[in-house]
Scaffold this motif. Structure first.
Motif, PDB file in Angstrom:
ATOM      1  N   ALA A  24       0.750  -1.240  -0.056  1.00  0.00           N
ATOM      2  CA  ALA A  24      -0.426   0.097  -0.034  1.00  0.00           C
ATOM      3  C   ALA A  24       0.812   1.151   0.212  1.00  0.00           C
ATOM      4  O   ALA A  24       1.820   1.165  -0.009  1.00  0.00           O
ATOM      5  CB  ALA A  24      -1.277  -0.473   1.512  1.00  0.00           C
ATOM      6  N   SER A  25       0.297   2.303  -0.100  1.00  0.00           N
ATOM      7  CA  SER A  25       1.237   3.648  -0.527  1.00  0.00           C
ATOM      8  C   SER A  25       2.336   3.478   0.780  1.00  0.00           C
ATOM      9  O   SER A  25       3.837   4.310   0.959  1.00  0.00           O
ATOM     10  CB  SER A  25       0.312   4.877  -0.784  1.00  0.00           C
ATOM     11  N   PRO A  26       1.164   4.049   2.393  1.00  0.00           N
ATOM     12  CA  PRO A  26       2.591   3.769   2.635  1.00  0.00           C
ATOM     13  C   PRO A  26       4.276   3.609   3.243  1.00  0.00           C
ATOM     14  O   PRO A  26       4.740   3.556   2.770  1.00  0.00           O
ATOM     15  CB  PRO A  26       2.142   3.246   4.822  1.00  0.00           C
ATOM     16  N   MET A  27       3.259   1.725   2.483  1.00  0.00           N
ATOM     17  CA  MET A  27       4.215   1.286   2.234  1.00  0.00           C
ATOM     18  C   MET A  27       5.582   1.926   1.296  1.00  0.00           C
ATOM     19  O   MET A  27       7.282   1.565   1.223  1.00  0.00           O
ATOM     20  CB  MET A  27       4.234  -0.440   2.361  1.00  0.00           C
ATOM     21  N   TYR A  28       5.422   1.611  -0.035  1.00  0.00           N
ATOM     22  CA  TYR A  28       5.299   2.893  -1.018  1.00  0.00           C
ATOM     23  C   TYR A  28       6.638   3.911  -0.467  1.00  0.00           C
ATOM     24  O   TYR A  28       8.000   4.072  -0.834  1.00  0.00           O
ATOM     25  CB  TYR A  28       5.304   3.174  -1.986  1.00  0.00           C
ATOM     26  N   TRP A  29       6.048   5.106   0.553  1.00  0.00           N
ATOM     27  CA  TRP A  29       7.102   5.801   0.296  1.00  0.00           C
ATOM     28  C   TRP A  29       8.303   5.112   1.637  1.00  0.00           C
ATOM     29  O   TRP A  29       9.534   5.625   1.424  1.00  0.00           O
ATOM     30  CB  TRP A  29       6.529   6.481   1.685  1.00  0.00           C
ATOM     31  N   THR A  30       7.909   3.715   2.561  1.00  0.00           N
ATOM     32  CA  THR A  30       8.822   3.843   3.295  1.00  0.00           C
ATOM     33  C   THR A  30      10.290   2.819   2.558  1.00  0.00           C
ATOM     34  O   THR A  30      10.958   3.208   3.035  1.00  0.00           O
ATOM     35  CB  THR A  30       8.416   2.020   4.495  1.00  0.00           C
ATOM     36  N   LEU A  31       9.779   2.028   1.160  1.00  0.00           N
ATOM     37  CA  LEU A  31      10.780   1.551   0.602  1.00  0.00           C
ATOM     38  C   LEU A  31      11.425   2.325  -0.017  1.00  0.00           C
ATOM     39  O   LEU A  31      12.527   2.190  -0.480  1.00  0.00           O
ATOM     40  CB  LEU A  31      10.395   0.592  -0.078  1.00  0.00           C
ATOM     41  N   GLY A  32      10.478   3.603  -0.303  1.00  0.00           N
ATOM     42  CA  GLY A  32      11.721   4.957  -1.037  1.00  0.00           C
ATOM     43  C   GLY A  32      12.329   5.096  -0.246  1.00  0.00           C
ATOM     44  O   GLY A  32      13.429   5.422  -0.872  1.00  0.00           O
ATOM     45  N   PHE A  33      12.527   5.223   1.071  1.00  0.00           N
ATOM     46  CA  PHE A  33      13.197   6.609   2.029  1.00  0.00           C
ATOM     47  C   PHE A  33      14.609   5.077   2.198  1.00  0.00           C
ATOM     48  O   PHE A  33      15.556   5.958   2.599  1.00  0.00           O
ATOM     49  CB  PHE A  33      12.028   5.829   3.932  1.00  0.00           C
ATOM     50  N   LEU A  34      14.309   3.682   2.181  1.00  0.00           N
ATOM     51  CA  LEU A  34      15.443   3.390   2.345  1.00  0.00           C
ATOM     52  C   LEU A  34      16.713   2.661   1.542  1.00  0.00           C
ATOM     53  O   LEU A  34      17.490   3.207   2.065  1.00  0.00           O
ATOM     54  CB  LEU A  34      14.689   1.561   2.683  1.00  0.00           C
ATOM     55  N   THR A  35      16.187   2.598   0.383  1.00  0.00           N
ATOM     56  CA  THR A  35      17.095   2.731  -0.593  1.00  0.00           C
ATOM     57  C   THR A  35      17.599   4.007  -1.054  1.00  0.00           C
ATOM     58  O   THR A  35      18.582   4.121  -0.683  1.00  0.00           O
ATOM     59  CB  THR A  35      16.427   2.626  -2.292  1.00  0.00           C
ATOM     60  N   THR A  36      16.863   5.129  -0.664  1.00  0.00           N
ATOM     61  CA  THR A  36      17.326   6.817  -0.965  1.00  0.00           C
ATOM     62  C   THR A  36      18.608   6.748  -0.019  1.00  0.00           C
ATOM     63  O   THR A  36      18.994   7.000  -0.296  1.00  0.00           O
ATOM     64  CB  THR A  36      16.182   7.259  -1.486  1.00  0.00           C
ATOM     65  N   PHE A  37      17.423   6.504   1.230  1.00  0.00           N
ATOM     66  CA  PHE A  37      18.064   7.459   2.763  1.00  0.00           C
ATOM     67  C   PHE A  37      19.557   6.964   2.436  1.00  0.00           C
ATOM     68  O   PHE A  37      20.551   7.458   3.207  1.00  0.00           O
ATOM     69  CB  PHE A  37      17.591   6.677   3.727  1.00  0.00           C
ATOM     70  N   ALA A  38      19.605   5.433   1.738  1.00  0.00           N
ATOM     71  CA  ALA A  38      21.216   4.980   3.007  1.00  0.00           C
ATOM     72  C   ALA A  38      21.973   5.192   2.030  1.00  0.00           C
ATOM     73  O   ALA A  38      23.018   5.510   2.242  1.00  0.00           O
ATOM     74  CB  ALA A  38      20.834   3.398   2.117  1.00  0.00           C
ATOM     75  N   ILE A  39      21.984   5.900   0.690  1.00  0.00           N
ATOM     76  CA  ILE A  39      22.717   7.134  -0.109  1.00  0.00           C
ATOM     77  C   ILE A  39      23.049   7.776   0.429  1.00  0.00           C
ATOM     78  O   ILE A  39      24.419   8.328   0.371  1.00  0.00           O
ATOM     79  CB  ILE A  39      21.654   7.063  -1.712  1.00  0.00           C
ATOM     80  N   GLY A  40      22.158   8.496   1.130  1.00  0.00           N
ATOM     81  CA  GLY A  40      21.936   9.869   1.480  1.00  0.00           C
ATOM     82  C   GLY A  40      23.363   9.665   2.265  1.00  0.00           C
ATOM     83  O   GLY A  40      24.156  10.593   3.453  1.00  0.00           O
ATOM     84  N   GLY A  41      23.452   8.588   3.351  1.00  0.00           N
ATOM     85  CA  GLY A  41      23.965   8.155   4.703  1.00  0.00           C
ATOM     86  C   GLY A  41      25.144   7.996   4.192  1.00  0.00           C
ATOM     87  O   GLY A  41      26.226   8.299   5.088  1.00  0.00           O
ATOM     88  N   MET A  42      25.239   7.675   3.050  1.00  0.00           N
ATOM     89  CA  MET A  42      27.434   6.874   2.610  1.00  0.00           C
ATOM     90  C   MET A  42      27.329   8.625   2.960  1.00  0.00           C
ATOM     91  O   MET A  42      29.233   8.643   3.173  1.00  0.00           O
ATOM     92  CB  MET A  42      26.906   6.175   1.664  1.00  0.00           C
ATOM     93  N   THR A  43      27.176   9.403   1.927  1.00  0.00           N
ATOM     94  CA  THR A  43      27.819  10.723   1.773  1.00  0.00           C
ATOM     95  C   THR A  43      27.816  11.152   2.919  1.00  0.00           C
ATOM     96  O   THR A  43      28.693  12.007   3.193  1.00  0.00           O
ATOM     97  CB  THR A  43      27.329  11.957   0.790  1.00  0.00           C
ATOM     98  N   GLY A  44      27.210  11.384   3.625  1.00  0.00           N
ATOM     99  CA  GLY A  44      27.073  12.009   5.208  1.00  0.00           C
ATOM    100  C   GLY A  44      28.396  11.441   5.956  1.00  0.00           C
ATOM    101  O   GLY A  44      28.986  12.338   5.877  1.00  0.00           O
ATOM    102  N   VAL A  45      28.326  10.382   6.572  1.00  0.00           N
ATOM    103  CA  VAL A  45      29.850   9.560   6.401  1.00  0.00           C
ATOM    104  C   VAL A  45      30.613  10.514   5.995  1.00  0.00           C
ATOM    105  O   VAL A  45      31.937  10.316   6.542  1.00  0.00           O
ATOM    106  CB  VAL A  45      30.070   8.230   6.130  1.00  0.00           C
ATOM    107  N   LEU A  46      31.020  10.092   4.730  1.00  0.00           N
ATOM    108  CA  LEU A  46      31.873  10.578   3.704  1.00  0.00           C
ATOM    109  C   LEU A  46      31.910  12.202   4.119  1.00  0.00           C
ATOM    110  O   LEU A  46      33.427  12.692   4.204  1.00  0.00           O
ATOM    111  CB  LEU A  46      31.308  10.607   2.198  1.00  0.00           C
ATOM    112  N   LEU A  47      31.440  13.041   4.238  1.00  0.00           N
ATOM    113  CA  LEU A  47      31.274  14.448   4.408  1.00  0.00           C
ATOM    114  C   LEU A  47      32.339  14.429   6.080  1.00  0.00           C
ATOM    115  O   LEU A  47      32.240  15.976   6.531  1.00  0.00           O
ATOM    116  CB  LEU A  47      29.783  14.814   4.287  1.00  0.00           C
ATOM    117  N   SER A  48      31.699  13.594   6.883  1.00  0.00           N
ATOM    118  CA  SER A  48      32.132  13.353   8.443  1.00  0.00           C
ATOM    119  C   SER A  48      33.758  13.530   8.638  1.00  0.00           C
ATOM    120  O   SER A  48      34.486  13.968   9.478  1.00  0.00           O
ATOM    121  CB  SER A  48      31.813  11.739   9.292  1.00  0.00           C
ATOM    122  N   LEU A  49      34.306  13.330   7.367  1.00  0.00           N
ATOM    123  CA  LEU A  49      35.652  13.084   7.407  1.00  0.00           C
ATOM    124  C   LEU A  49      36.321  14.769   7.137  1.00  0.00           C
ATOM    125  O   LEU A  49      36.191  15.230   6.336  1.00  0.00           O
ATOM    126  CB  LEU A  49      36.766  12.239   6.183  1.00  0.00           C
TER     127      LEU A  49
END
Lengths: 648, 184, 95
Positions: free
Chosen positions: A377-402
């Protein structure tokens, strides 16, 4: 009238004037519709003066959506300008206007879209999830709403009367000092933030006390739904962080109004101290907007996988760890200000540490879905979209923490891409998930799935198209906040990003259509429990009656409602009298007076500011003298409402 | 104590915690500014000692008032509250005098960052005390007129919390600003 | 009962305030010694105030009060220590 004259209205600027005219026309149209349907007294009595947390929550969300659209139009203007303004072309926005747009965009999205959205969702869900009849302080709740709304109004008024701040959403001194920003823009920004900040602080107190003192019998801390835990920690962050913003902005205002020297470049002022104080608030603020979304994802994942959330305790402790750590990383926002390697390294390491509890959560959600029967259902769509996309943003964040990497990438579009990559999936998608998840509960109508999924695909594709090019542009060396540039290599990427924004525009349009069809003539009434829910909000009707639960539920398990459904639900044999708060117009009056006070302070209309402040004081005193603030709903009336199936 | 009263007191306690953090920002600012100078030349420690004694005694009288409130002795309670009010007003009065003297001698808040921080930190505490005095006045008048209702009692105990809390902030003020500032 | 506790608390704060002012006005101590005495007596006085007048103790009734106080103390420590560390470091590197 202080500094206010007719020249404050930018008649000569067609972009601003058309926006103002549009806003006024929409307001007139809404007013006309309400008058035609004779709904003014209904609006006033049932909504604006209501102390019912569910209605306050809906009003918060409406405010958030309006401001989100406003902030999004700012985004479109920026993307269009940057797509055009290369070399000899200068686009359509002069620098001063462009500066106001990016300052307004950041301020609005964080403080007037994200904050009201999350507080609104808390209002709708928290008392229901903990099996309470109300929040701890219903009147304070209404005051919070109206303070937030009046602060948002102040930002909107700055569009047509005078200027908004040109100093960025963070208002770095000494640029935001009188010497460099002599117009009223920064004052609009500070007073709007001050008023909204007090509103957020009061909400924080209210919900913390609600969670700790109003839970249904049997609901121990470790039986609270994850969204309740997330809200609990979010409130701790709000309470500990917002006073610092209040203090920093007060000091900036003292510099600007009384000629003090906190953050000026001369007379022993220390502009770097402003940056320090701003981010002591600013970093926890990131988690204030993200943690509630994490809570929503946890609810959605468990419900739509028909499985108990995986690793409940680890999720709770991870959230707690993020709460404390978020107060120990603020320097990473200004690695380049010149602190020594030891200071930078310590805060860099703390920043990397914070990725660990966040990673824990990702695994919690993945393992909850693993071997579950996932319903898309659509709440799950947003959740899955979040999981994949957020992981990318998290990685660039760890990069910026250096720190060394940050020295190269700071102040570039890479940073802009990174934090949009965190906040759009991490916060906004979470609120959209919560919106579609609780919409049937709050309104009593199902949300149209077809348009919801269309909107999701536009949003997610638009997001990638709009922000991945920004990472590339960061590597190509493009600084943020440029209204014009002379490097032809950047332009194709910026045009691509502008197309992404166009796709997001369709996402928002489809969400509008979705809401309109869901509430329009073809609307579909919602069951009390449309998603086969696990927590207590689904145990009452959709929408719930004003008292939420005729009989307070007895909690025996973490998934309290699921356990009740298994044990078999019996309708109660007898009803009791229920005390509910009377509506009060005083919250709205306090909000209106704070708007007048803020406006007076911005324009140096001292009599207006003083009178409004006095009025607020008098309203507070008169409220404290009110004796009969509650009213009794007799048991017979409760019985009638319950048996009629809660039709309001 | 009723459950509702306890909820209100807990909410008020949380508010006090946030106020502590507001003061923390001002203390941190003062500590940073104090790196660049000292206010010892302009401060009169005897006056600060007098202020401290007034505020400490007002905390004690406020506590006594609470004892009589619990015994439901309305008049005695109002008497001790009035004493608290006078002591608190004395504190504010001396502080305003000190500020006026400093501004006259050219050490106003516009002088430099250090004095901006000094006036703002000490002034914010003073403003809190003044708001407390106003609150006290309103509550005393209400009690005088309507008697000790349970909602007034609950408000009174929150006022007492506020008052003792301001004493704690003042301990930090005289330690960090006045005494530590006079050491070097 | 309660009155006795208040009286003891009041006398203790008077004593601690006296020590603080004496350490500074007597001018006869090493700076470091005076600073330690000052902070110790301030901290002690805060604890006295919290316990006597604000009724903070370890009873289950006030456990959330105590928890919120400890959390606030942690945040205050992080803010003060962090700010002084960062700002003094920046200041030294500017000199």
């Amino acid at each position: 009238m202080g500094k206010l004259t007719f020249s404050a209205i930018p008649i000569d600027n067609p972009i601003i004037m058309s926006a103002v005219v549009c806003a006024i026309l929409i307001a007139i149209w809404i007013g006309h519709e309400i008058t035609k349907r004779k709904r003014w007294s209904w609006l006033w009595n049932e909504w604006l003066t209501s102390l019912d947390h569910k209605k306050i929550g809906i009003m918060y969300v409406v405010l958030a959506i309006v401001m989100l659209v406003r902030g999004f139009f700012d985004a479109i203007l920026m993307r269009l300008q940057q797509a055009m303004a290369e070399g000899s072309s200068h686009g359509f926005l002069p620098p001063g206007h462009f500066d106001q747009i990016f300052s307004a965009h950041g301020t609005i999205m964080i403080l007037f879209a994200a904050m009201p959205f999350l507080v609104g969702l808390m209002n709708i869900a928290i008392p229901l999830q903990i099996g309470a009849r109300d929040v701890a302080f219903p009147f304070l709740n209404s005051v919070s709403l109206w303070l937030t709304a009046s602060a948002a109004m102040l930002v909107m008024v700055s569009l047509g009367v005078g200027d908004f701040s040109k100093a960025g959403w963070s208002g770095y001194a000494p640029l935001s000092e009188l010497g460099f920003s002599p117009d009223v823009g920064v004052d609009y920004w500070t007073w709007a933030l001050q008023i909204a900040g007090i509103g957020s602080l009061l909400s924080g107190i209210n919900f913390l006390v609600t969670i700790l003192r109003m839970r249904a019998p049997g609901m121990t801390l470790m039986r609270m739904p994850i969204f309740v835990w997330a809200t609990f920690f979010t409130n701790m962050l709000m309470l500990a962080a917002f006073p610092v913003l209040t203090a920093a902005l007060a000091m900036l205002s003292l510099d600007r109004y009384l000629g003090m020297h906190f953050f000026t470049a001369d007379h022993g002022g220390n502009p770097m101290l402003y940056v320090n104080l701003f981010w002591i608030w600013g970093h926890p603020e990131v988690y204030i907007v993200i943690l509630p979304a994490f809570g929503i994802f946890s609810e959605v994942v468990a419900t739509f996988s028909s499985k108990r959330i995986f690793g409940y305790e680890s999720l709770v402790y991870a959230t707690g760890a993020i709460t404390v750590l978020s107060f120990a990383v603020w320097l990473h926002h200004f690695f380049t200000m010149g602190a020594g390697a030891d200071v930078n390294a310590a805060f860099g390491i703390a920043t990397m540490l914070i990725a660990i509890p966040t990673g824990v959560k990702i695994f919690n959600w993945l393992f909850t879905m693993y071997r579950g029967r996932v319903r898309f259902a659509s709440p799950m769509y947003w959740t899955l979209g979040f999981l994949t996309t957020f992981a990318i943003g998290g990685m660039t964040g760890v990069l910026l923490s250096l720190p060394p990497a940050d020295f190269v990438l700071h102040n570039s579009l890479f940073l802009v891409a990174h934090f949009h990559n965190m906040l759009i999936p991490g916060a906004l998608f979470g609120y959209f998930a919560g919106f579609s998840y609780w919409f049937p509960k709050a309104t009593g109508f199902m949300l149209d799935e077809k348009w919801g999924k269309r909107a999701f695909w536009c949003w997610i594709c638009g997001f990638y198209l709009a922000f991945m090019p920004l990472y590339v542009l960061g590597f190509l060396g493009m600084p943020r906040r440029m209204e014009h540039y002379a490097n032809p290599a950047w332009q194709p990427w910026l045009i691509l990003a502008a197309f992404g924004t166009l796709l997001i525009f369709f996402g928002i349009l489809f969400q509008g259509i979705q809401i309109a069809t869901s509430l329009g003539p073809k609307r579909r009434a919602a069951d009390p429990d449309p998603w086969d829910g696990r927590t207590l909000e689904w145990a009452t009707s959709s929408p719930p009656p004003s008292y939420n639960f005729a009989v307070l539920p007895e909690v025996k398990d973490r998934d309290a409602f699921l356990e009740m459904k298994r044990a078999g639900i019996h309708s109660p044999t007898r009803y009791e009298d229920i005390e509910i708060p009377k509506g009060s117009a005083k919250g709205a009056f306090i909000g209106a007076s704070s708007f007048a006070c803020g406006f007076g302070l911005v324009w140096h209309i001292w009599w207006l500011a003083a009178m409004a402040a006095l009025l607020i004081l008098l309203i507070v005193i008169s409220r404290s003298m009110e004796e009969e603030t509650m009213t009794i709903l007799p048991s017979g009336e409760v019985k009638r409402i319950e048996e009629a199936g809660h039709v309001l | 104590m009723s459950s509702e009263t306890r909820t209100r007191e807990f909410g008020f306690w949380i508010y006090l915690m946030t106020d502590l953090i507001l003061f923390t920002s001002l203390f941190a600012t003062y500590a940073v500014m104090a790196r660049e100078g000292s206010i010892s030349a302009i401060v009169d420690l005897r006056q600060v000692f007098l202020e401290t004694m007034l505020l400490l005694s007002s905390s004690a009288t406020c506590a006594v008032a609470m004892v009589f409130m619990e015994r439901r002795k309305k008049e005695t309670m109002l008497f001790w509250l009035a004493a608290t009010f006078l002591l608190g007003s004395g504190f504010v009065f001396i502080e305003i005098g000190e500020f006026a003297r400093m501004i006259r001698e050219g050490y106003g808040p516009q002088r430099n960052g250090l004095f901006s921080a000094f006036f703002t930190l000490v002034g914010t505490h003073g403003l809190h005390v003044s708001m407390g005095l106003l609150w006290m006045l309103v509550t005393m008048m209400q009690t005088w007129m309507t008697g000790l209702s349970s909602s007034l009692q609950s408000r009174m105990s929150r006022l007492a919390m506020f008052w003792h809390f301001l004493d704690i902030v003042w301990i930090c003020v005289f330690t960090e600003v006045y005494l530590l500032g006079s050491l070097s | 009962m309660k009155a006795g506790k208040y009286a003891a608390g009041f006398l203790l704060s008077l004593l601690l305030t006296g020590i603080s002012f004496w350490v500074v006005t007597s001018h006869s101590h090493f700076r470091e010694f005076a600073v330690i005495i000052l902070f110790a007596s301030a901290l002690l006085q805060i604890v006295v105030h919290l316990h006597v007048f604000l009724h903070v103790d370890s009873s289950p009734d006030s456990s959330w009060n105590l928890f919120s106080l400890l959390f606030t103390a942690l945040i205050i420590f992080l803010m003060i220590a962090g700010t002084i560390w960062i700002m003094y470091n920046l200041g030294e590197r500017l000199n």
